[in-house]
Design an enzyme around this catalytic site. Structure first.
Site, mmCIF file in Angstrom:
data_model
loop_
_atom_site.group_PDB
_atom_site.id
_atom_site.type_symbol
_atom_site.label_atom_id
_atom_site.label_comp_id
_atom_site.label_asym_id
_atom_site.label_seq_id
_atom_site.Cartn_x
_atom_site.Cartn_y
_atom_site.Cartn_z
ATOM 1 N N ARG A 1 0.830 -1.208 0.000
ATOM 2 C CA ARG A 1 0.000 0.000 0.000
ATOM 3 C C ARG A 1 0.868 1.264 0.000
ATOM 4 O O ARG A 1 0.422 2.336 -0.407
ATOM 5 C CB ARG A 1 -0.915 0.016 1.230
ATOM 6 C CG ARG A 1 -1.868 -1.172 1.298
ATOM 7 C CD ARG A 1 -2.710 -1.135 2.551
ATOM 8 N NE ARG A 1 -3.536 -2.348 2.679
ATOM 9 C CZ ARG A 1 -4.548 -2.427 3.552
ATOM 10 N NH1 ARG A 1 -4.851 -1.411 4.329
ATOM 11 N NH2 ARG A 1 -5.265 -3.535 3.631
ATOM 12 N N GLU B 1 -10.859 -1.648 -5.258
ATOM 13 C CA GLU B 1 -11.395 -0.713 -4.263
ATOM 14 C C GLU B 1 -10.442 0.473 -4.141
ATOM 15 O O GLU B 1 -9.234 0.346 -4.370
ATOM 16 C CB GLU B 1 -11.533 -1.394 -2.896
ATOM 17 C CG GLU B 1 -12.273 -0.525 -1.871
ATOM 18 C CD GLU B 1 -12.293 -1.098 -0.460
ATOM 19 O OE1 GLU B 1 -11.375 -1.858 -0.106
ATOM 20 O OE2 GLU B 1 -13.225 -0.781 0.284
#
Ligand SMILES: CCC[C@H]1O[C@@H](n2cnc3c(N)ncnc32)[C@H](O)[C@@H]1O
Length: 482
Positions: free
Chosen positions: A100, A171
């Site tokens: 991330r 997402e």
């Protein structure tokens, strides 16, 4: 400011793409034409858009867990278990925290350590390090549509790899995967990078391939007023639509008062449809309801109470899907058994409530209207700040505190707005900061909080906020004074 809310040309996109695919060696395996052919081979029953549309048409709520571990074979075993034993309708791959932050070297270390330890030493699946070949192996091992769930401000390489691997949903968004997840990523940078991710989906759509995008609704998951999260969801939806996204799932995180939660979903759908129509975007819109995202009770039986309450709210709201929590929420990454148990409890609740909806009472109607009015106040100001450009307006709105997400780590977030529950547990604005609500709305929020204060025999104060943050973990919704 370079940023503008305008569809990237193919040349602009391809120029950026060269840099993106060189961020890690696995980027070299991504070939757009080859990926398109692979995506065209995805059967309908494994395409996120098809499954969501079918659920929406049938008026049912699908159940989707979160799940991700470091090693591919273990990850496949986990997802197969959630598919076969848990009964999941849709599957995730929750991506690890190093990925991330684009820290792929540390993922390599985590993978090696996991092999040595014989267990996952990462808190998710490091898809970029594995690349297309292994991500396709995950997709091909399963019988359900597959989605990447993460929290990545710069998700460009991750998006390239997962979509080339047959994963038909991603997402995130330039606000929802920055402000709640990062400390020092500028809003301009994350909006720009997510324009790339959305343009990639737009290019696949132009090739006849349908891919779903799901902005992350709950944000910090800590008492976020429905109008603030709906405003962000609609803004991210509009930004995605401009880049050619056709299939959107807009989301919301359960707050706990049933009428407000149902109203939030109803208001989100109505208002998003109004904005898409106004801007001329033809969008297939679905919704996602996230079970309670705040602190959970450690006791597993009590945790199931929270899980089933969220499932009931999702069903009664008519949400297209619900994101499932597990009885291990208070302790950490769940075992596959606990994860499956969360799905089974959720589906039992969804099945018992199938076809039922909360009736449109006066209270529900009033709450829908209030949320829509609050959301409009916010979006109108964002557009004004951007002189009509919602991307530019979003950057300026965070600078001005017009968009302000409670308890966010980002230094680009003002952090001046404060929420607290009213006497029915609905989340209200205790401090507005620079969130631009009109006088009628400000007075109404204050009145509701004063009612709680009177009932509790104390003043409206920050202590209410603190009490509410710990309440659910302690077994209640409203943080009443000791
Ligand atoms: C915004 C997402 C937070 C939620 O996401 C869950 N979560 C995170 N990572 C994993 C994982 N690797 N497997 C299963 N659940 C996971 C947390 O528990 C929390 O509820």
């Amino acid at each position: 400011m370079e940023l503008k809310n305008k569809k990237l040309s193919r040349d602009e996109f391809l120029k950026i793409r060269e840099e993106v695919l060189n961020q890690w060696p696995t980027g070299r395996d991504v070939d757009l034409e080859e990926a398109a052919q692979y995506l065209k081979s995805v059967p309908d029953y494994k395409n996120f858009c098809v499954k969501l549309k079918k659920a929406k048409d049938e008026g049912i709520t699908l159940a989707q867990p979160r799940a991700g571990v470091a090693l591919v074979d273990a990850h496949i075993e986990l997802l197969k278990y959630l598919q076969n034993e848990g009964g999941a309708d849709l599957l995730p791959s929750t991506i690890d925290s190093y990925t991330r932050q684009n820290r792929y070297s540390e993922c390599e270390v985590g993978i090696e350590e996991s092999k040595k330890a014989g267990r996952s030493m990462l808190n998710g699946f490091p898809a970029v390090n594995y690349g297309v070949k292994e991500c396709r192996r995950v997709y091909e091992s399963l019988e359900l549509p597959l989605q990447a769930r993460h929290g990545t401000p710069d998700s460009r390489l991750l998006s390239e790899i997962i979509h080339a691997s047959g994963w038909t949903s991603n997402e995130g968004g330039g606000i929802s995967y920055n402000i709640p997840y990062a400390k020092s990523v500028s809003v301009e940078k994350s909006l720009t990078d997510w324009q790339y991710c959305d343009r990639l989906v737009g290019i696949y759509e132009e090739m006849g391939i349908h891919i779903n995008r799901e902005p992350f609704g709950p944000l910090t998951g800590t008492l976020v007023p429905p109008s603030m999260s709906n405003a962000v969801a609609i803004i991210e939806g509009l930004l995605a639509a401009e880049q050619g996204v056709k299939n959107l799932t807009l989301g919301y995180g359960q707050c706990g008062n049933l009428i407000q939660d149902v109203a939030a979903i109803r208001a989100l759908v109505e208002q998003a449809e109004e904005y898409f129509k106004e801007y001329g975007y033809d969008i297939e819109l679905t919704t996602v309801f996230h079970q309670w995202m705040g602190g959970f009770p450690a006791d597993e039986s009590k945790a199931f109470g929270v899980i089933c309450t969220g499932s009931a709210a999702a069903a009664l709201a008519g949400a297209t899907k619900v994101i499932v929590k597990t009885p291990h929420e208070a302790v950490g990454i769940p075992t596959k058994e606990a994860n499956a148990a969360g799905i089974k409890a959720t589906k039992q609740t969804l099945n018992l409530l199938r076809g039922q909806r909360l009736p449109l009472s006066k209270e529900l109607k009033d709450e829908i209207e209030l949320i829509k009015a609050e959301t409009k106040c916010i979006i109108d100001e964002v557009l004004k700040l951007g002189k009509g450009d919602i991307a530019v307006g979003t950057v300026k709105a965070f600078e001005a505190g017009v968009l302000d997400i409670p308890f966010a780590p980002s230094r680009y977030n003002a952090g001046k707005m404060l929420p607290a529950r009213d006497n029915n547990g609905a989340v209200r604005y205790l401090e507005f900061g620079n969130v631009p609500m009109n006088k009628e709305i400000r007075d109404y929020n204050r009145k509701l909080l004063e009612e709680r204060a009177k009932y509790e025999g104390r003043d409206v104060s920050f202590q209410m906020v603190v009490d509410d943050i710990f309440a659910v973990g302690r077994g209640v919704l409203i943080g009443r004074p000791e």
